[in-house]
Write an enzyme that holds these catalytic residues in place. Structure first.
Site, PDB file in Angstrom:
ATOM      1  N   HIS A  53       0.835  -1.192   0.000  1.00 33.43           N
ATOM      2  CA  HIS A  53       0.000   0.000   0.000  1.00 33.43           C
ATOM      3  C   HIS A  53       0.877   1.250   0.000  1.00 33.43           C
ATOM      4  O   HIS A  53       2.086   1.174   0.232  1.00 33.43           O
ATOM      5  CB  HIS A  53      -0.939   0.020   1.213  1.00 33.43           C
ATOM      6  CG  HIS A  53      -0.250  -0.032   2.533  1.00 33.43           C
ATOM      7  ND1 HIS A  53       0.396   1.038   3.086  1.00 33.43           N
ATOM      8  CD2 HIS A  53      -0.091  -1.042   3.413  1.00 33.43           C
ATOM      9  CE1 HIS A  53       0.914   0.694   4.245  1.00 33.43           C
ATOM     10  NE2 HIS A  53       0.644  -0.578   4.470  1.00 33.43           N
TER      11      HIS A  53
HETATM   12  P1  TYD Z   1      -1.647  -2.362   7.649  1.00 31.21           P
HETATM   13  O1  TYD Z   1      -1.175  -0.962   7.820  1.00 31.21           O
HETATM   14  O2  TYD Z   1      -2.293  -2.729   6.341  1.00 31.21           O
HETATM   15  O3  TYD Z   1      -0.472  -3.381   7.931  1.00 31.21           O
HETATM   16  P2  TYD Z   1       0.914  -3.640   7.164  1.00 31.21           P
HETATM   17  O4  TYD Z   1       1.204  -2.467   6.306  1.00 31.21           O
HETATM   18  O5  TYD Z   1       1.894  -3.828   8.264  1.00 31.21           O
HETATM   19  O6  TYD Z   1       0.781  -4.898   6.388  1.00 31.21           O
HETATM   20  O7  TYD Z   1      -2.641  -2.682   8.844  1.00 31.21           O
HETATM   21  C1  TYD Z   1      -3.107  -4.000   9.093  1.00 31.21           C
HETATM   22  C2  TYD Z   1      -4.451  -3.880   9.796  1.00 31.21           C
HETATM   23  O8  TYD Z   1      -4.296  -3.208  11.038  1.00 31.21           O
HETATM   24  C3  TYD Z   1      -5.480  -3.099   8.989  1.00 31.21           C
HETATM   25  O9  TYD Z   1      -6.745  -3.727   9.166  1.00 31.21           O
HETATM   26  C4  TYD Z   1      -5.510  -1.742   9.658  1.00 31.21           C
HETATM   27  C5  TYD Z   1      -5.142  -2.054  11.089  1.00 31.21           C
HETATM   28  N1  TYD Z   1      -4.389  -0.970  11.758  1.00 31.21           N
HETATM   29  C6  TYD Z   1      -4.978  -0.266  12.796  1.00 31.21           C
HETATM   30  O10 TYD Z   1      -6.139  -0.515  13.181  1.00 31.21           O
HETATM   31  N2  TYD Z   1      -4.268   0.714  13.438  1.00 31.21           N
HETATM   32  C7  TYD Z   1      -3.011   1.027  13.060  1.00 31.21           C
HETATM   33  O11 TYD Z   1      -2.368   1.943  13.662  1.00 31.21           O
HETATM   34  C8  TYD Z   1      -2.411   0.314  11.956  1.00 31.21           C
HETATM   35  C9  TYD Z   1      -1.021   0.629  11.481  1.00 31.21           C
HETATM   36  C10 TYD Z   1      -3.130  -0.671  11.335  1.00 31.21           C
END
Ligand code: TYD
Length: 144
Positions: A53
């Site tokens: 992303h």
């Molecule tokens: P995501 O940022 O997509 O994870 P990564 O980039 O590490 O693969 O986040 C994973 C899940 O966690 C998504 O459902 C959003 C949630 N999330 C929160 O609720 N709060 C946060 O501060 C973060 C970073 C993610």
């Protein structure tokens, strides 16, 4: 518009003695933003990949607090891979950089200091939408 060359390693202070090491980090001093949130990834299975992303506005500093992983950075034109494996380096990532995190070693801790509260609307999770956004600078990242 951000470029992968704007992603830079920041050398954090390291205070070291025989009992271990400590690195302090100040918002607006060590990083060019106010730190509004800290989160960390742990229990990541060895070899796992995450990310996939970009963020419209969020800036962040990423530290391998333990272990190692790769950040594959993509500005829509160029790609660059940075390996983080030292706790006294932070990788600054500006907005509108697509990132994949790859090759987590077992036990790695990905620590992120970021400029905004969590807002799903700040994410671009579709690579084609990301490419459209960066190739249309006036859109400011567009909408989903
Ligand atoms: P995501 O940022 O997509 O994870 P990564 O980039 O590490 O693969 O986040 C994973 C899940 O966690 C998504 O459902 C959003 C949630 N999330 C929160 O609720 N709060 C946060 O501060 C973060 C970073 C993610």
């Amino acid at each position: 518009m951000s470029s992968v060359d704007d992603c830079r390693l920041i050398d954090l202070e390291k205070i070291e003695d025989l009992t271990g090491s400590l690195s302090p980090l100040y918002g607006q001093v060590d990083v060019p933003f106010v730190i509004k949130r800290v989160y960390y990834l742990y229990d990541v299975p060895g070899g796992a990949d995450r990310g996939g992303h970009a963020h419209r506005a969020l800036q962040q500093l990423i530290v391998a607090a333990s272990g190692s992983f790769n950040l594959v950075l993509d500005d829509g034109r160029n790609k660059r891979t940075v390996t983080l494996n030292r706790s006294y380096y932070g990788l600054y990532v500006p907005p509108m950089i697509w990132r994949d995190m790859t090759e987590f070693c077992t036990g790695a801790i990905y620590l992120a200091f970021v400029s905004m509260p969590y807002e799903e609307s700040d994410y671009i999770r579709d690579y084609q939408k990301f490419l459209s956004s960066v190739h249309t600078p006036a859109s400011g990242g567009g909408t989903d």
